[in-house]
Write a protein that holds these residues in place. Sequence first.
Motif, short mmCIF file in Angstrom:
data_model
loop_
_atom_site.label_atom_id
_atom_site.label_comp_id
_atom_site.label_asym_id
_atom_site.label_seq_id
_atom_site.Cartn_x
_atom_site.Cartn_y
_atom_site.Cartn_z
N VAL A 55 27.95 113.84 -30.85
CA VAL A 55 27.15 112.91 -30.15
C VAL A 55 27.20 111.48 -30.96
CG1 VAL A 55 24.90 112.15 -29.20
CG2 VAL A 55 25.89 114.59 -29.38
N HIS A 77 26.11 109.24 -25.67
CA HIS A 77 25.20 109.55 -24.98
C HIS A 77 24.25 108.17 -24.61
CE1 HIS A 77 21.04 111.42 -23.97
NE2 HIS A 77 21.77 112.48 -23.69
N HIS A 122 27.00 109.60 -19.22
CA HIS A 122 27.44 109.60 -20.48
C HIS A 122 28.89 109.21 -20.55
CE1 HIS A 122 23.42 111.25 -21.08
NE2 HIS A 122 23.90 112.54 -20.57
#
Length: 273
Positions: free
Chosen positions: A54, A76, A239
Amino acid sequence: MIKGKKINIAGFIKKMNDNMIFSRIPYFCKELCYSTDNATSMNNTFSDNSQIGVVFTFSELVNTHFQGAMNAMCWHRNLVGDFKEIVSQLQLKENITEVSIEDLLALQLSEKGNLAREIILHDIQLLTDFGASPSLNLLKNYERDDEFDFISTDVYSFHVDRSPIGTDTFLCTYHGAASDIIPNDQVEQKILIPEIREKLKKLHDGPEAEFETFLKDNFFDLHYQPNPNAQPVNLGLGHLWRLAVDHPEQEVLPCVHRAPVEEGGEFRLLVIC
């Protein structure tokens, strides 16, 4: 990465009102269109998954190396804006319709629709500047492969992407059902499943030495069967993802993924390259 053609989005947008000038989009999107707060981003469904990295910026997305079991990278984001409004105004010309920059800019949108459009334009420009060739698609459904009852090679089947050169797959779903990925240790390559392999050998009906080439030429080797207790991960909306591709320089296993079955005739809007 395959080099893409430079898109002069700023030139198009200058023809519109001052609220749509592209030079303002990076700041505008960062502050208003999506949250990039690290603490917020870390508290998400992906942060505890060893397959997924992430990140919080586009630069991190493209520059963070895959390693170990990690073969999917997620920028994200919590997007704002009305992407459904964009979908409702676009014209579906084929089951998969590529939406041009001109088509997108011609839409008469509300304030929230404008927010969504600016996010899409910003993503396209980021990917183009990086050297990719992004395509914005309005999608009803992909073509199904129903030629055989024991194996399918369409994108609804779990599969990996392959390239002869070093590259990655980028995608972001703005509206509609989103794709799934699955850990490599939760799938089995379909051509290694004995009953499927035997049927493929009968289908080949040629010299044993040419069998592996036959499998590659027909893309059978790219497809995977989930294990009984497999747990796919849905990529969600908004995303921006980077997925590892099977290529000669790849240092990790390619990311196994599939397209979703469309929900109740709802169109999907996504950028992919």
